[in-house]
Scaffold this motif. Sequence first.
Motif, PDB file in Angstrom:
ATOM      1  N   ARG A  89       0.813  -1.208   0.000  1.00  0.00           N
ATOM      2  CA  ARG A  89       0.000   0.000   0.000  1.00  0.00           C
ATOM      3  C   ARG A  89       0.849   1.261   0.000  1.00  0.00           C
ATOM      4  O   ARG A  89       0.340   2.367   0.005  1.00  0.00           O
ATOM      5  N   GLU A 102       4.235  -6.246   5.621  1.00  0.00           N
ATOM      6  CA  GLU A 102       2.845  -6.517   5.215  1.00  0.00           C
ATOM      7  C   GLU A 102       2.187  -7.531   6.132  1.00  0.00           C
ATOM      8  O   GLU A 102       1.046  -7.361   6.556  1.00  0.00           O
ATOM      9  N   ASP A 159       1.539  -5.896   9.467  1.00  0.00           N
ATOM     10  CA  ASP A 159       0.394  -4.989   9.402  1.00  0.00           C
ATOM     11  C   ASP A 159      -0.918  -5.760   9.345  1.00  0.00           C
ATOM     12  O   ASP A 159      -1.910  -5.374   9.973  1.00  0.00           O
ATOM     13  N   LEU A 160      -0.932  -6.877   8.602  1.00  0.00           N
ATOM     14  CA  LEU A 160      -2.139  -7.708   8.530  1.00  0.00           C
ATOM     15  C   LEU A 160      -2.482  -8.287   9.897  1.00  0.00           C
ATOM     16  O   LEU A 160      -3.640  -8.254  10.334  1.00  0.00           O
ATOM     17  N   ARG A 181      -1.558  -7.133  12.832  1.00  0.00           N
ATOM     18  CA  ARG A 181      -1.942  -6.059  13.742  1.00  0.00           C
ATOM     19  C   ARG A 181      -3.385  -5.634  13.490  1.00  0.00           C
ATOM     20  O   ARG A 181      -4.168  -5.433  14.427  1.00  0.00           O
ATOM     21  N   ARG A 182      -3.767  -5.482  12.221  1.00  0.00           N
ATOM     22  CA  ARG A 182      -5.140  -5.099  11.909  1.00  0.00           C
ATOM     23  C   ARG A 182      -6.123  -6.189  12.329  1.00  0.00           C
ATOM     24  O   ARG A 182      -7.232  -5.895  12.795  1.00  0.00           O
ATOM     25  N   ALA A 183      -5.752  -7.451  12.127  1.00  0.00           N
ATOM     26  CA  ALA A 183      -6.646  -8.551  12.520  1.00  0.00           C
ATOM     27  C   ALA A 183      -6.880  -8.554  14.019  1.00  0.00           C
ATOM     28  O   ALA A 183      -8.015  -8.731  14.493  1.00  0.00           O
ATOM     29  N   ASP A 200      -6.638  -6.008  16.033  1.00  0.00           N
ATOM     30  CA  ASP A 200      -7.398  -4.822  16.417  1.00  0.00           C
ATOM     31  C   ASP A 200      -8.863  -4.938  16.026  1.00  0.00           C
ATOM     32  O   ASP A 200      -9.720  -4.311  16.659  1.00  0.00           O
ATOM     33  N   GLN A 201      -9.173  -5.699  14.979  1.00  0.00           N
ATOM     34  CA  GLN A 201     -10.558  -5.843  14.527  1.00  0.00           C
ATOM     35  C   GLN A 201     -11.306  -6.935  15.271  1.00  0.00           C
ATOM     36  O   GLN A 201     -12.530  -6.967  15.260  1.00  0.00           O
ATOM     37  N   ASN A 252      -4.563  -5.612  22.838  1.00  0.00           N
ATOM     38  CA  ASN A 252      -5.113  -5.219  21.530  1.00  0.00           C
ATOM     39  C   ASN A 252      -6.125  -4.090  21.694  1.00  0.00           C
ATOM     40  O   ASN A 252      -6.412  -3.629  22.806  1.00  0.00           O
TER      41      ASN A 252
END
Length: 534
Positions: free
Chosen positions: A119, A162, A165-166, A168-170, A172-173, A191
Amino acid sequence: MLSEGIGLVATAVLAGTLSVILAVATIRLWDGVRARSHGGAAGRDRLDAAIQPMVFLFRQTRLIDATPPARGLLDRIGAPGDDWSRLQQWLGPRFPEAPARMGQLERLGRIEMTGAEGRGSATLRLVAEDLGDRMWRLTVTDPQAEHAGIVVDSMSLHAMEEELDLLRRALDQTPMLVWRQDEDERITWANAAYLRRAETRADGVLGWPLPRLLDAPKPVPGAGTATRRAALEDNGIVSWYDCHSHRMGDEVMMFALPADAAVRAERSLREFVQTLTKTFADLPIGLAIFDRQRNLQLFNPALIDLTGLPTGFLTARPTLFDFLDQLREQRMVPEPKDYRSWRQHMANLESAAATGHHVETWSLPGGQTYRVTGRPHPDGAVAFLFENITSEVSLTRKFRAELMLGSNVLDGIEDALVVFAHGGKMVMANQAYRALWGDAATDLPEAMTLWSGNRAAGAGHSALCAALQRADAPRASGAMAGPQGQLLGWAVSHLAGGRVMLRFRQPAAESLTAPDALLALDHAPDLTGAAKVG
């Protein structure tokens, strides 16, 4: 003078060149000493690996060779499949035109394309070359890092960034709470979901270390993961979580999954079972439910009252055959001829109840009568219902005996009696009527045809038909010719419910009136005597 100046210049140039050569040699010597001090050949290998390009050599889709940075990238991708598939999954998002361009490689011989790294704004370069003999060489470089000494590591770094980041986002979601704590139970990481709950409890002000929200289970050494259910209360609202702990070195990772739906379902199930239990306790019918292994799982107090089995025996969850054997010892089952037939009968009862609705009537040695009903339940379970129908059977037997008594009384009467229902159906006839007219007629129209005797209906027969169809007159009587031409007196009586009773009698000679006597002497088939009403 000129020659002396030229000589001085040449001497200066020579001296400068020697100084540069000496400096380069000194640097090389110093680098060699540092390399040997840091591991010799291993240090040089690491340096060489750091500046090697990322090159893949494929024969069709099989990897023949690759540089260490290229192999490191394949190892970090971690996608399923062979090396070509994993590389395609990494190249696809970065070089969208790669699949179409690779199909032209054999014709063009060399293809170069650029793409974006993830990105971000970094640009990558992909060079594909056809070496012949179905061999391809793919080179991936980062133009911005070509002169920074990190050509190879930049690709692996982007892949790791990448993936990081994936992940970390998972985390957090995810709706579950995830945190890490040290040996002193201090939270060292959490988290986003955990932070949001902590901010809510702290009114938006958080300090470090973070507050502990749940009393998570302590992992047992050698047991892997420990699990327990814990509650978290916020402003009077209780939230339930299934907490799992897993040790990672000196620290412990905690995972708290929302369990509100499971708690509500368990509470509803518990309340439903309690309601059923109270309902079963008030039933007069004994209930026994066996699971798919045929162990007793549920029974009500009525079962104890009906069977006389000890409570301790039932609470021990006996098998179905142990239950039936105990009933046999209590003389609460029909007495069999032998034990082998008894066991076969019980096996048939179990199989019939498991496959569909099954009902048996047990006449017990003590004079009682039980109705045993077997019903299949989901998941292979079987339910048996024991109902005491002794009074019902006694009442049925008494009623049947009274009916037999009434039928015997009617058969003992010399007059021929028959009763028709409101719709004309014959509901009852005694033995004298059946002997006189037979059993051919089943309703009133057929009986009228039978009474006419296939002859022209006389006045007596017509009067009888008219009396049967008149509901206003309570009684009517008269005479008509019988099946053998004999004189028969008849009487019609209207009963309750629209029923009609008809009686045939052969009158004595002295009881006949003058017109009737003349008819009897003449044996006329066409009786003209009028019916007497009232």
